[in-house]
Design a protein around this motif. Structure first.
Motif, mmCIF file in Angstrom:
data_model
loop_
_atom_site.group_PDB
_atom_site.id
_atom_site.type_symbol
_atom_site.label_atom_id
_atom_site.label_comp_id
_atom_site.label_asym_id
_atom_site.label_seq_id
_atom_site.Cartn_x
_atom_site.Cartn_y
_atom_site.Cartn_z
ATOM 1 N N CYS A 1 0.831 -1.213 0.000
ATOM 2 C CA CYS A 1 0.000 0.000 0.000
ATOM 3 C C CYS A 1 0.865 1.262 0.000
ATOM 4 C CB CYS A 1 -0.922 0.003 1.215
ATOM 5 S SG CYS A 1 -1.975 1.472 1.315
ATOM 6 N N PRO A 2 0.800 2.086 -1.039
ATOM 7 C CA PRO A 2 1.616 3.301 -1.083
ATOM 8 C C PRO A 2 1.146 4.361 -0.093
ATOM 9 C CG PRO A 2 0.124 3.260 -2.956
ATOM 10 C CD PRO A 2 -0.021 1.938 -2.261
ATOM 11 N N SER A 3 -0.095 4.247 0.365
ATOM 12 C CA SER A 3 -0.631 5.210 1.327
ATOM 13 C C SER A 3 -0.425 4.771 2.773
ATOM 14 C CB SER A 3 -2.123 5.435 1.072
ATOM 15 O OG SER A 3 -2.347 5.974 -0.207
ATOM 16 N N ARG A 4 0.140 3.578 2.963
ATOM 17 C CA ARG A 4 0.435 3.026 4.282
ATOM 18 C C ARG A 4 -0.821 2.935 5.155
ATOM 19 N NH1 ARG A 4 5.502 2.210 4.172
ATOM 20 N NH2 ARG A 4 5.463 1.363 6.273
ATOM 21 N N ILE A 5 -1.939 2.580 4.527
ATOM 22 C CA ILE A 5 -3.200 2.411 5.250
ATOM 23 C C ILE A 5 -3.164 1.082 6.011
ATOM 24 C CG2 ILE A 5 -5.687 2.048 4.954
ATOM 25 C CD1 ILE A 5 -5.479 3.800 2.446
ATOM 26 N N PRO A 6 -3.669 1.022 7.239
ATOM 27 C CA PRO A 6 -3.692 -0.239 8.004
ATOM 28 C C PRO A 6 -4.798 -1.174 7.515
ATOM 29 C CG PRO A 6 -4.705 1.499 9.295
ATOM 30 C CD PRO A 6 -4.155 2.156 8.056
ATOM 31 N N ILE A 7 -4.619 -1.689 6.298
ATOM 32 C CA ILE A 7 -5.688 -2.492 5.681
ATOM 33 C C ILE A 7 -5.923 -3.782 6.450
ATOM 34 C CG2 ILE A 7 -6.476 -3.591 3.555
ATOM 35 C CD1 ILE A 7 -4.589 -1.755 2.011
ATOM 36 N N ARG A 8 -4.838 -4.525 6.698
ATOM 37 C CA ARG A 8 -4.992 -5.828 7.362
ATOM 38 C C ARG A 8 -5.625 -5.670 8.742
ATOM 39 N NH1 ARG A 8 -1.027 -8.386 10.862
ATOM 40 N NH2 ARG A 8 -1.740 -10.472 11.362
ATOM 41 N N GLN A 9 -5.206 -4.648 9.488
ATOM 42 C CA GLN A 9 -5.746 -4.451 10.832
ATOM 43 C C GLN A 9 -7.231 -4.113 10.772
ATOM 44 O OE1 GLN A 9 -2.966 -3.275 9.616
ATOM 45 N NE2 GLN A 9 -1.274 -3.636 11.044
ATOM 46 N N THR A 10 -7.637 -3.339 9.753
ATOM 47 C CA THR A 10 -9.050 -2.980 9.608
ATOM 48 C C THR A 10 -9.886 -4.190 9.216
ATOM 49 O OG1 THR A 10 -8.383 -0.754 8.923
ATOM 50 C CG2 THR A 10 -10.651 -1.399 8.474
ATOM 51 N N ILE A 11 -9.345 -5.037 8.338
ATOM 52 C CA ILE A 11 -10.051 -6.265 7.963
ATOM 53 C C ILE A 11 -10.189 -7.182 9.174
ATOM 54 C CG2 ILE A 11 -9.909 -8.364 6.567
ATOM 55 C CD1 ILE A 11 -8.647 -6.696 4.349
ATOM 56 N N ASP A 12 -9.146 -7.232 9.988
ATOM 57 C CA ASP A 12 -9.194 -8.048 11.208
ATOM 58 C C ASP A 12 -10.303 -7.536 12.125
ATOM 59 O OD1 ASP A 12 -8.097 -10.198 12.757
ATOM 60 O OD2 ASP A 12 -7.247 -8.707 14.110
ATOM 61 N N PHE A 13 -10.441 -6.214 12.231
ATOM 62 C CA PHE A 13 -11.524 -5.627 13.024
ATOM 63 C C PHE A 13 -12.880 -6.038 12.444
ATOM 64 C CE2 PHE A 13 -14.712 -2.266 13.347
ATOM 65 C CZ PHE A 13 -14.818 -2.114 14.715
ATOM 66 N N ALA A 14 -12.996 -6.002 11.115
ATOM 67 C CA ALA A 14 -14.264 -6.382 10.476
ATOM 68 C C ALA A 14 -14.631 -7.819 10.805
ATOM 69 C CB ALA A 14 -14.169 -6.182 8.962
ATOM 70 N N LYS A 15 -13.639 -8.698 10.789
ATOM 71 C CA LYS A 15 -13.914 -10.111 11.079
ATOM 72 C C LYS A 15 -14.334 -10.314 12.531
ATOM 73 C CE LYS A 15 -10.031 -11.864 9.420
ATOM 74 N NZ LYS A 15 -9.065 -12.891 8.998
ATOM 75 N N LYS A 16 -13.687 -9.583 13.432
ATOM 76 C CA LYS A 16 -13.951 -9.777 14.856
ATOM 77 C C LYS A 16 -15.238 -9.089 15.313
ATOM 78 C CE LYS A 16 -9.193 -10.318 16.495
ATOM 79 N NZ LYS A 16 -8.112 -9.709 17.303
ATOM 80 N N GLU A 17 -15.458 -7.872 14.809
ATOM 81 C CA GLU A 17 -16.557 -7.063 15.324
ATOM 82 C C GLU A 17 -17.781 -7.062 14.409
ATOM 83 O OE1 GLU A 17 -16.301 -5.856 18.291
ATOM 84 O OE2 GLU A 17 -14.183 -6.347 18.556
ATOM 85 N N LEU A 18 -17.594 -6.682 13.137
ATOM 86 C CA LEU A 18 -18.746 -6.492 12.253
ATOM 87 C C LEU A 18 -19.361 -7.804 11.808
ATOM 88 C CD1 LEU A 18 -17.475 -3.513 10.055
ATOM 89 C CD2 LEU A 18 -18.711 -3.469 12.222
ATOM 90 N N LEU A 19 -18.559 -8.872 11.773
ATOM 91 C CA LEU A 19 -19.099 -10.158 11.323
ATOM 92 C C LEU A 19 -19.462 -11.080 12.480
ATOM 93 C CD1 LEU A 19 -16.687 -10.972 8.340
ATOM 94 C CD2 LEU A 19 -18.965 -9.975 8.249
ATOM 95 N N SER A 20 -19.316 -10.603 13.720
ATOM 96 C CA SER A 20 -19.540 -11.468 14.879
ATOM 97 C C SER A 20 -20.965 -12.009 14.933
ATOM 98 C CB SER A 20 -19.222 -10.709 16.173
ATOM 99 O OG SER A 20 -20.041 -9.555 16.281
ATOM 100 N N GLU A 21 -21.932 -11.207 14.487
ATOM 101 C CA GLU A 21 -23.320 -11.663 14.510
ATOM 102 C C GLU A 21 -23.590 -12.716 13.456
ATOM 103 O OE1 GLU A 21 -25.844 -8.341 14.168
ATOM 104 O OE2 GLU A 21 -25.178 -7.380 16.029
ATOM 105 N N ASN A 22 -22.748 -12.752 12.417
ATOM 106 C CA ASN A 22 -22.944 -13.713 11.328
ATOM 107 C C ASN A 22 -21.771 -14.677 11.245
ATOM 108 O OD1 ASN A 22 -25.343 -12.376 10.447
ATOM 109 N ND2 ASN A 22 -24.051 -10.800 9.517
ATOM 110 N N SER A 23 -21.244 -15.043 12.431
ATOM 111 C CA SER A 23 -20.034 -15.858 12.457
ATOM 112 C C SER A 23 -20.221 -17.214 11.808
ATOM 113 C CB SER A 23 -19.570 -16.055 13.906
ATOM 114 O OG SER A 23 -20.597 -16.663 14.679
#
Length: 469
Positions: free
Chosen positions: A434-456
């Protein structure tokens, strides 16, 4: 997949032995942040012995790595980047384990319930992916196959490969203990293809080496054993899905000659159990020698250091003490990276203690440190191009951020994008390009843990992608 030579450690294959870490005058014992509702069992002023339980939860126990006196209990930054409780113990008194002979016990008469309790009482964690209490994983597992990874999933580390080579007999017997405890039908040992150092494990499990085979085969009883070569020159190669694909490819080759093997290993899935070398070695020490987890083999490296080493470190030893044992710093220190340059993360203090999830520490000098300033996503598509799971990580990042801020515009589309996060294999390649050095992997990890928890339960085995091995 890309060539792992982009991230390969300069230390790979160079360590012939480990060194025992210096005993810390003050051990900073972390109360593991991954265990909720952990109770500290000691108070300031208490005398503690080596191996004494200082904190516990329903599924996990924390032991003192040294004998001494509790001088402080506080909240500090830990090596996993989180804030957590630590118990400071000043060294004094007699050791209960260090320097004492190990007395082996026969574990084969113990039932699975007793063995599972030993995993909890001796503080064993599974460090295959996210550090977690092994007790909880075993209690809830429906695994039919046990996978044992004998190499490092991050190519900038060497600790797991080192343990597999130097403690191969412990690794095998520890795997047998876990396999028998869980009642699995098969065990897969995944090793690095064309790496001579791991040959001993293969020989120990090969019928042609009759003496060794006769010694270890009865430990597995009627459990099927498969050794699977993995091409570690490609990255990623050590994720759950990588190992599943490798086992299925191997199983297809058995379909005619050994159909009973094919029946066991052709149906492996993400529901199976995955562990690494350090986890099964800890199982061996706990069950056979009744030694709590008080040490970790840590790969200490980096251009800022005078020397690199594999150190057998007491938990609670600070990063500052690791630097001192390696001859101090020869370059101005810019960054400290825990657990590898690909899958790890940086921490900001030399006073952070080693905890059970620490496998490597890299000390990076000024001239190797890049600008950490983040910019907005420029939609370059590099993350999509490099993703081995064929996802578009940038889209998941943007949809997750919108959901966090409550600014969703096309909710059905964004929900579908976020739902694809469960296919992420946590390789971290999106971050690396990523040329913008965005924390993509960490954000995806958050999505898996938090946003998808109801549909695990929404992901199915059919969602699992076959990857090139």
């Amino acid at each position: 997949m890309i060539s792992s030579s982009n991230f390969l450690s300069d230390d790979k294959g160079t360590f012939k032995a480990f060194a025992n870490g210096f005993l810390p005058s003050v051990a900073v014992i972390p109360v593991q942040s991954e265990c909720k509702n952990t109770s500290v069992l000691v108070e300031v002023g208490d005398a503690v012995s080596e191996g004494q339980v200082v904190a516990k939860s329903d599924s996990f126990v924390v032991h003192s790595s040294i004998p001494g006196k509790v001088i402080d209990i506080s909240t500090e930054q830990l090596a996993d980047g989180k804030q957590g409780t630590v118990v400071r113990i000043r060294l004094c008194g007699e050791f209960s384990f260090l320097g004492k002979p190990n007395v082996a016990r026969d574990w084969r008469a113990l039932d699975s319930s007793h063995l599972t309790e030993l995993f909890r009482d001796y503080g064993i964690v599974n460090t295959f992916e996210k550090c977690a209490p092994l007790y909880s994983q075993v209690k809830s597992s429906k695994a039919k196959v046990l996978f044992v990874r004998l190499f490092d999933d991050d190519p900038s580390r060497v600790s797991e490969s080192f343990i597999a080579e130097k403690s191969s007999e412990k690794v095998i017997e520890g795997s047998a203990i876990l396999a028998r405890t869980m009642g699995v039908s098969g065990v897969v040992f995944a090793y690095e293809k064309n790496v001579a150092a791991i040959r001993k494990i293969y020989e120990l499990l090969d019928e042609k080496s009759s003496d060794l085979y006769e010694r270890f085969s009865p430990l597995f009883d009627d459990i099927k054993i498969m050794t699977v070569p993995v091409d570690s020159k490609k990255y990623p190669s050590g994720t759950m899905k990588n190992l599943i694909s490798a086992a299925k490819v191997n199983a297809r080759s058995f379909s005619k000659k050994m159909p009973e093997y094919a029946a066991v290993f052709s149906k492996t899935s993400l529901k199976d159990m995955f562990v690494d070398s350090q986890t099964v070695e800890s199982i061996y020490d706990a069950v056979v020698f009744r030694r709590p987890v008080m040490n970790r083999f840590v790969h200490v490296t980096g251009e800022a250091l005078n020397a690199a080493a594999i150190l057998n470190v007491k938990i609670g030893t600070t990063l500052r003490q690791l630097v001192e044992q390696c001859g101090g710093l020869k370059k101005r220190l810019a960054k400290i990276v825990i657990n590898g340059t690909v899958l790890g993360y940086s921490v900001g203090s030399l006073d952070i203690p080693v905890m059970k999830m620490v496998k490597s520490v890299e000390f990076i000098p000024d001239y190797q440190s890049s600008d950490e300033h983040t910019e907005v996503c420029v939609r370059c598509g590099l993350c999509r191009k490099i993703c081995p799971a064929h996802l578009w990580p940038g889209n998941i990042y943007r949809a997750t951020k919108l959901a966090q801020r409550g600014e969703s515009q096309d909710s059905e589309y964004e929900k579908a994008v976020i739902d694809s996060a469960h296919l992420c294999i946590d390789c971290g390649l999106c971050n690396s390009v990523c040329p913008s050095r965005i924390p993509i992997r960490q954000t995806i990890d958050f999505a898996k843990k938090e946003l998808l928890s109801e549909n695990s339960g929404s992901s199915s085995e059919s969602d699992m992608i076959e990857y090139e091995i």
